[in-house]
Design an enzyme around this catalytic site. Structure first.
Site, short mmCIF file in Angstrom:
data_model
loop_
_atom_site.label_atom_id
_atom_site.label_comp_id
_atom_site.label_asym_id
_atom_site.label_seq_id
_atom_site.Cartn_x
_atom_site.Cartn_y
_atom_site.Cartn_z
N GLY A 184 -3.19 63.21 9.71
CA GLY A 184 -4.23 62.29 10.16
C GLY A 184 -4.06 61.89 11.61
O GLY A 184 -3.55 62.64 12.43
N PHE A 189 -2.26 60.24 14.52
CA PHE A 189 -0.83 60.07 14.66
C PHE A 189 -0.48 58.57 14.73
O PHE A 189 -1.11 57.79 15.44
CB PHE A 189 -0.32 60.76 15.93
N HIS A 243 7.04 16.13 12.84
CA HIS A 243 5.84 15.35 12.52
C HIS A 243 5.07 15.09 13.82
O HIS A 243 5.66 14.78 14.86
CB HIS A 243 6.23 14.01 11.89
#
Length: 470
Positions: A33, A35, A447
């Site tokens: 497919g 590369f 926080h």
């Protein structure tokens, strides 16, 4: 006939094997497919680049929550597409050129074609220039997967898109129907709806993302209806196309129509293309059986000498981070056959980059109960932490599933902003064997920041345990 010390089938995670301790070996690398494999070219990376673009496009839809007036004025699809693949395609081309021409790879032969077994350690490669016969002492099967088309009348003739080609379409359609309800469908529904396409997503069952924790699936399905049409319990029996577009028909007579179709019903391993039976391999559900060291197993459960496998071709979880971990184990084991290492143990996490985003690791609540665990469930909503107020996040949550007696973390699931990032805190906790009690109060939690979502879910677990007198 050409002989190699090692023959690697696939240029995705398989392409990470050559080099390093294998430099002294004669290596053959085969790919059929684009590369570089699916993740780079057709999957994880380009889709997330599209997802981020979609998230920017969707900002105006949420602006009024913050007293802002913003507008989405349209998407320049060619510009979006070309920016993304203008970055990816050169990487693929450079990778192929490196393997073909760089002196680092003088010990490597790159074959472009489809390989199939002719015997236990023999293969034929069908290339554009004809067939090449090769043998090897050791063969690594990393051939990946491809879109799986369901057995629906007319589906081969309508010319619908798959995840392999939908991101390269010439122009955005006015409307798109997505057949499928898993993570591929969820992500593309988010992408195309945010870019202005009228999206319909079809689920054969009663919810989207059914493989997720039930509460996550339920919330995702409800949230998805805010930006696309969700059709459930639709069992498609036929697909047809006319000059106006495609029409899907269900077994109960209902129909859904759109200008274009995206088929997102899953991917199948490329095992069949390899004709693995000629090497004595008997796949199960299309998957090549392997042991913890990625050695291929025969029908009797015994190791087949010299055969290894990694990635989608042997893993039910089609995830790049899993394939990469397996490739690291295979690379070591090829270089050190007397000192084998197993692929990293532990639950494999995953994410869904839809809207909302999902991060998940370990057991769902239903799975934990099915396995006989007595559990404590810790929960925390985004809307009840300070940074959740800042984001005006109304629906998302974190859910931590723990063994009741020990607070051992069995699974964790987050749905909401940056879930794929936040879940890593709990992945690390599971990997290090930390319990909810260990994690909740053994460190500072910044926080007001998003990790408080996890802190509070863990504290919910420890509070329930204390109330139960444990």
């Amino acid at each position: 006939m050409t002989h190699h010390d090692v023959l690697i089938i696939g240029s995705g995670s398989g392409n990470t094997l050559p080099g390093g301790e294998l430099d002294n070996l004669n290596i053959g690398l085969v790919d059929r497919g684009i590369f570089g494999g699916t993740c780079l070219n057709l999957g994880c990376i380009p889709t997330k680049m599209f997802v981020h673009t979609a998230e920017l496009a969707a900002v105006p839809d949420r602006a009024d929550r913050f007293g802002l007036t913003e507008s989405f004025d349209g998407a320049d699809w060619p510009a979006i597409r070309d920016r993304i693949f203008g970055r990816i395609d050169p990487i693929s081309a450079a990778g192929e050129d490196y393997r073909k021409n760089h002196p680092d790879n003088d010990n490597l032969t790159l074959y472009r074609g489809t390989a199939s077994f002719t015997g236990p350690k023999a293969m034929v490669i069908a290339t554009d220039d004809g067939e090449v016969e090769v043998t090897a002492d050791r063969i690594v099967l990393a051939a990946g997967s491809r879109p799986d088309l369901p057995p629906i009348d007319g589906i081969d003739e309508v010319g619908g898109y798959t995840s392999d080609n939908v991101m390269r379409m010439a122009e955005l359609p006015a409307s798109l129907v997505i057949l499928g309800s898993g993570f591929i469908a969820a992500e593309f529904a988010h992408i195309f709806s945010a870019l202005g396409v009228d999206v319909t997503i079809i689920a054969r069952s009663d919810a989207l993302l059914r493989a997720e924790d039930a509460e996550v699936s339920e919330l995702f399905t409800r949230e998805a209806t805010k930006y696309c049409t969700v059709v459930t319990n639709f069992s498609t029996v036929s697909v047809s196309r006319d000059e106006e577009g495609v029409t899907l028909r269900a077994d109960d007579g209902r129909t859904v129509a759109a200008q274009e179709l995206l088929i997102a019903t899953g991917r199948r391993p490329n095992t069949d293309l390899l004709h693995v039976e000629r090497a004595g391999i008997q796949p199960s559900g299309g998957l090549i059986p392997v042991d913890d060291y990625q050695r291929v197993l025969g029908p009797d459960g015994a190791v087949i000498d010299g055969l290894w496998a990694l990635g989608d071709i042997c893993s039910r979880q089609q995830l790049k981070h899993l394939a990469n971990a397996q490739a690291r184990a295979v690379a070591h084991n090829l270089a050190h056959p007397d000192e084998l290492i197993a692929t990293l143990p532990g639950p494999v996490p995953h994410a869904v980059f839809g809207q909302p985003q999902i991060g998940s690791v370990g057991l769902t609540e239903a799975q934990a109960r099915e396995r006989g665990y007595e559990v404590i469930i810790g929960r925390q909503a985004y809307r009840d932490i300070a940074y959740g107020w800042a984001m005006e996040e109304p629906a998302g949550f974190a859910k931590v599933i723990c063994e009741a007696a020990t607070t051992k973390i069995l699974g964790a699931h987050i749905i909401g902003p940056q879930a794929a990032t936040l879940i890593q805190l709990l992945i690390q906790a599971i990997a290090q064997g930390l319990t909810a009690a260990d994690l909740a109060r053994s460190q500072y939690w910044i926080h007001p920041a998003m990790p408080e979502l996890i802190e509070n879910a863990l504290l919910d677990v420890t509070a329930q345990r204390e109330e139960a007198g444990q």
